[in-house]
Design a protein around this motif. Structure first.
Motif, short mmCIF file in Angstrom:
data_model
loop_
_atom_site.label_atom_id
_atom_site.label_comp_id
_atom_site.label_asym_id
_atom_site.label_seq_id
_atom_site.Cartn_x
_atom_site.Cartn_y
_atom_site.Cartn_z
N LEU A 128 1.40 6.29 -7.10
CA LEU A 128 0.36 7.26 -7.46
C LEU A 128 0.95 8.66 -7.61
O LEU A 128 0.58 9.40 -8.53
CB LEU A 128 -0.73 7.25 -6.39
N ILE A 129 1.87 9.03 -6.72
CA ILE A 129 2.54 10.33 -6.84
C ILE A 129 3.29 10.41 -8.17
O ILE A 129 3.24 11.42 -8.89
CB ILE A 129 3.51 10.56 -5.66
N ALA A 131 2.37 1.67 -3.36
CA ALA A 131 1.33 2.14 -4.28
C ALA A 131 1.11 3.64 -4.16
O ALA A 131 0.84 4.32 -5.15
CB ALA A 131 0.03 1.39 -4.04
N CYS A 132 1.25 4.18 -2.95
CA CYS A 132 1.10 5.63 -2.75
C CYS A 132 2.18 6.39 -3.51
O CYS A 132 1.89 7.42 -4.15
CB CYS A 132 1.14 5.96 -1.26
N PHE A 133 3.41 5.91 -3.44
CA PHE A 133 4.48 6.56 -4.20
C PHE A 133 4.27 6.36 -5.70
O PHE A 133 4.58 7.25 -6.49
CB PHE A 133 5.84 6.02 -3.76
N VAL A 156 7.58 9.97 5.10
CA VAL A 156 7.36 8.90 6.07
C VAL A 156 8.40 8.94 7.19
O VAL A 156 8.05 8.86 8.37
CB VAL A 156 7.37 7.52 5.39
N CYS A 185 10.23 10.81 -5.88
CA CYS A 185 10.23 9.39 -6.25
C CYS A 185 11.62 8.76 -6.27
O CYS A 185 11.76 7.57 -5.95
CB CYS A 185 9.54 9.20 -7.60
N ARG A 192 0.61 10.66 -11.09
CA ARG A 192 -0.07 11.95 -11.14
C ARG A 192 0.92 13.07 -11.50
O ARG A 192 0.56 14.02 -12.20
CB ARG A 192 -0.72 12.24 -9.79
N THR A 214 8.38 15.82 -9.28
CA THR A 214 7.94 14.42 -9.15
C THR A 214 9.12 13.51 -8.81
O THR A 214 9.06 12.70 -7.88
CB THR A 214 7.27 13.95 -10.45
N GLY A 260 0.82 -1.21 0.00
CA GLY A 260 0.00 0.00 0.00
C GLY A 260 0.86 1.26 0.00
O GLY A 260 0.55 2.23 -0.71
N LEU A 261 1.94 1.25 0.79
CA LEU A 261 2.84 2.38 0.83
C LEU A 261 3.52 2.59 -0.53
O LEU A 261 3.62 3.71 -1.03
CB LEU A 261 3.89 2.18 1.92
#
Length: 200
Positions: A112-113, A108-110, A165, A141, A116, A137, A105-106
């Motif tokens: 998504l960043i 996946a958040c990166f 984090v 990343c 986007r 970006t 999940g973590l």
């Protein structure tokens, strides 16, 4: 990354990279701790009581989390074994406490960043806005990718924290400013052109 996005010829980029290789090799040869980090990266088990201790404890933490983890705040590696658990090695703590699902999940958040951010760059009205979006970006990343690779043993220890984090007030403020600027690019483009472009 910005040079590539700006369209620099690959021949010039490869030539510049090639010029740095002898200096990097010299640094590895001359600086002892770099050699130790590379050796412990290639075979952490053989250096488990020395330079490989951190990565071995990281892998133990990740592996002991299983699918769903031990529970938030219930991890044990951070208490006695895992060095820098609140900064460089926060990902193994998350993996131990929230398991594979939480770790994915973590990531996946990166992801998504990343998605986007590149979408904002693609929809930007000017070259400056496009390059700004790409730079912002990747400034989030790339450190995130390096931190995750270090924590999982895919890259030598670098001392890079996990953006958004890891513990650290100044870094968190900087990361949030970065995301704020990135999110504001579509609105700025709309105000500048006076149009009603789709918000990314």
């Amino acid at each position: 990354v910005l040079l590539i996005a700006a369209g620099i010829p690959w021949s010039q980029l490869l030539a510049a990279v090639g010029l740095t290789i002898p200096f990097a090799a010299l640094a590895v040869y001359k600086v002892g701790y770099i050699q130790d980090r590379i050796a412990s990266w290639l075979d952490p088990a053989a250096h488990a009581r020395g330079t490989g201790f951190q990565i071995m404890q990281s892998l133990i933490a990740i592996g002991s989390g299983g699918l769903t983890g031990a529970g938030l705040g219930q991890g044990r590696q951070k208490i006695f074994y895992l060095p820098e658990a609140h900064t460089d090695m926060i990902f193994p703590v998350i993996a131990e406490e929230l398991g594979l699902l939480g770790a994915m999940g973590l990531i996946a958040c990166f992801g998504l960043i990343f998605y986007r951010g590149l979408r904002i760059a693609k929809q930007a009205e000017s070259t400056f806005s496009q390059l700004l979006a790409v730079g912002l970006t990747f400034s989030i990343c790339i450190p995130a990718s390096l931190n995750l690779m270090v924590a999982t043993g895919l890259f030598p220890v670098t001392g890079i924290a996990l953006p958004l984090v890891s513990f650290g007030g100044t870094a968190l403020v900087t990361d949030m400013l970065t995301l704020g600027l990135l999110a504001g690019i579509p609105a700025w483009s709309t105000l500048k052109t006076g149009g009603n472009h789709e918000m990314a």
